[in-house]
Design an enzyme around this catalytic site. Structure first.
Site, PDB file in Angstrom:
ATOM      1  N   LEU A 145      23.223  89.165 -67.857  1.00 45.51           N
ATOM      2  CA  LEU A 145      22.777  89.869 -66.626  1.00 45.51           C
ATOM      3  C   LEU A 145      23.459  89.898 -65.442  1.00 45.51           C
ATOM      4  O   LEU A 145      23.679  88.594 -64.958  1.00 45.51           O
ATOM      5  CB  LEU A 145      21.191  89.976 -66.429  1.00 45.51           C
ATOM      6  CG  LEU A 145      20.338  90.921 -66.027  1.00 45.51           C
ATOM      7  CD1 LEU A 145      20.404  92.108 -66.860  1.00 45.51           C
ATOM      8  CD2 LEU A 145      18.884  90.492 -65.724  1.00 45.51           C
ATOM      9  N   ASP A 146      24.091  90.682 -64.762  1.00 46.56           N
ATOM     10  CA  ASP A 146      24.798  90.627 -63.621  1.00 46.56           C
ATOM     11  C   ASP A 146      23.891  89.893 -62.707  1.00 46.56           C
ATOM     12  O   ASP A 146      22.768  89.657 -62.528  1.00 46.56           O
ATOM     13  CB  ASP A 146      24.801  91.877 -62.876  1.00 46.56           C
ATOM     14  CG  ASP A 146      26.022  92.830 -63.521  1.00 46.56           C
ATOM     15  OD1 ASP A 146      26.861  92.277 -64.622  1.00 46.56           O
ATOM     16  OD2 ASP A 146      26.031  93.936 -63.305  1.00 46.56           O
ATOM     17  N   ARG A 147      24.617  89.184 -61.922  1.00 48.44           N
ATOM     18  CA  ARG A 147      24.201  87.946 -60.854  1.00 48.44           C
ATOM     19  C   ARG A 147      23.385  88.947 -59.831  1.00 48.44           C
ATOM     20  O   ARG A 147      22.058  88.209 -59.441  1.00 48.44           O
ATOM     21  CB  ARG A 147      25.342  87.294 -60.143  1.00 48.44           C
ATOM     22  CG  ARG A 147      24.787  86.172 -59.157  1.00 48.44           C
ATOM     23  CD  ARG A 147      25.953  85.518 -58.643  1.00 48.44           C
ATOM     24  NE  ARG A 147      26.664  86.391 -57.575  1.00 48.44           N
ATOM     25  CZ  ARG A 147      26.305  86.382 -56.126  1.00 48.44           C
ATOM     26  NH1 ARG A 147      25.122  85.692 -55.838  1.00 48.44           N
ATOM     27  NH2 ARG A 147      26.971  87.214 -55.572  1.00 48.44           N
TER      28      ARG A 147
END
Length: 317
Positions: A145-147
């Site tokens: 999951l994107d930061r």
């Protein structure tokens, strides 16, 4: 006939703060007459730093014993060491465990916390935190999951089972729902399914839509809206292109609040600036467990700040 990949040997050093050691295998014809000369030429670390690591016995072989710096270069020789950890401002938000059993750990990740070690984010990652907190050194991420995105991330307890869960994502046999806060456009006809072709070039910060056969699909639904011009949206991706949800929302004229890339690339913020998080949340994961056959459904307990307390989220503190 496909060649079988040789499995990576187990590390001969323990993890440090939930982070694995680095493995370097000396290739045939590599530069240098000794192990030290090769590492100096191959790695970006200063020679003095490598010398200090050799002196401290921090560079070891497959047997776990320190490798002398003057060890003759031998193709196939493997050494292990821990890289110098970058300074990382602590991400000051909790990482919640939603579910844990013998196979899975499902975590509810906060904004600004990377999923796995990468680049300048090493210890301040969900994987490192969970390994350390749960005492599970072999924990691995089944997806990323994107930061900047908060919400649910699935981890596998046993490395040999990781592939079974990764296949769910690859074959689109897992239901994912996201929630976003963005401007409300009463003229926008929703619900709708957006299909387009998205490309992201290596080295570019942003992805873009181009002509061609669609490779990205998102189902968008308006959950609710209010008088201040904001709305909550449900986003159900049918594919997993980089920045897909952010690109599709921006293309519809309702970019997600707090997005530093769309519609325009914002100036970089200083390390440790955790203001105005991207208002995108991985709300739900649902799938049939490939190992047990059980029906799984997990829901994030987080709320998006711009909806619950816009004044606090928007304040320039």
């Amino acid at each position: 006939m496909r060649r079988r990949r040789t499995p990576t040997p187990p590390p001969s050093l323990p993890q440090r703060d939930g982070v694995d050691p680095v493995r370097v295998r000396l290739p045939a014809g590599g530069p240098g007459a000794t192990v030290r000369e090769h590492l100096v030429r191959r790695l970006s670390a200063p020679p003095a730093q490598l010398d200090a690591m050799f002196t401290a016995g921090e560079i070891v072989g497959a047997d776990g014993r320190p490798v002398p710096p003057d060890t003759p270069y031998a193709p196939g020789l493997t050494v292990w060491f821990h890289r110098d950890m970058p300074e990382e401002p602590p991400v000051p938000f909790p990482l919640h465990v939603v579910h844990q059993d013998d196979h899975l750990v499902v975590a509810d990740k906060p904004h600004f916390l990377a999923t796995t070690p990468r680049g300048s984010h090493v210890r301040q990652t969900a994987l490192a935190r969970l390994r350390h907190a749960l005492g599970l050194p072999h924990l691995t991420a089944a997806h990323r999951l994107d930061r900047l995105t908060a919400g649910l991330v699935l981890f596998t307890v046993r490395p040999e089972e990781r592939g079974a869960y990764q296949t769910l994502f690859r074959d689109r046999r897992i239901h994912k729902e996201y929630e976003a806060v963005a401007p409300h456009d009463p003229a926008l006809d929703l619900p709708r399914t957006v299909r387009s072709r998205i490309v992201k070039e290596r080295g570019e910060l942003t992805a873009r839509e181009v002509e061609g056969e669609p490779n990205a699909e998102t189902r968008l639904t308006l959950i609710t809206h209010r008088g201040d011009g904001l709305a909550r949206y449900r986003l159900v991706p049918g594919t997993g292109q980089t920045h897909q949800l952010r690109v599709h929302m921006n293309a519809l004229g309702v970019p997600i609040l707090g997005d530093p890339l769309y519609p325009e690339v914002a100036a970089p913020v200083p390390a440790g600036d955790f203001r105005r998080p991207l208002q995108l949340l991985a709300r739900e994961l649902a799938f049939t467990d490939p190992l047990t056959g059980a029906e799984r459904r997990f829901t994030s307990g987080r709320a998006l700040d711009a909806w619950t307390s816009y004044g606090t989220w928007a304040a320039d503190q």
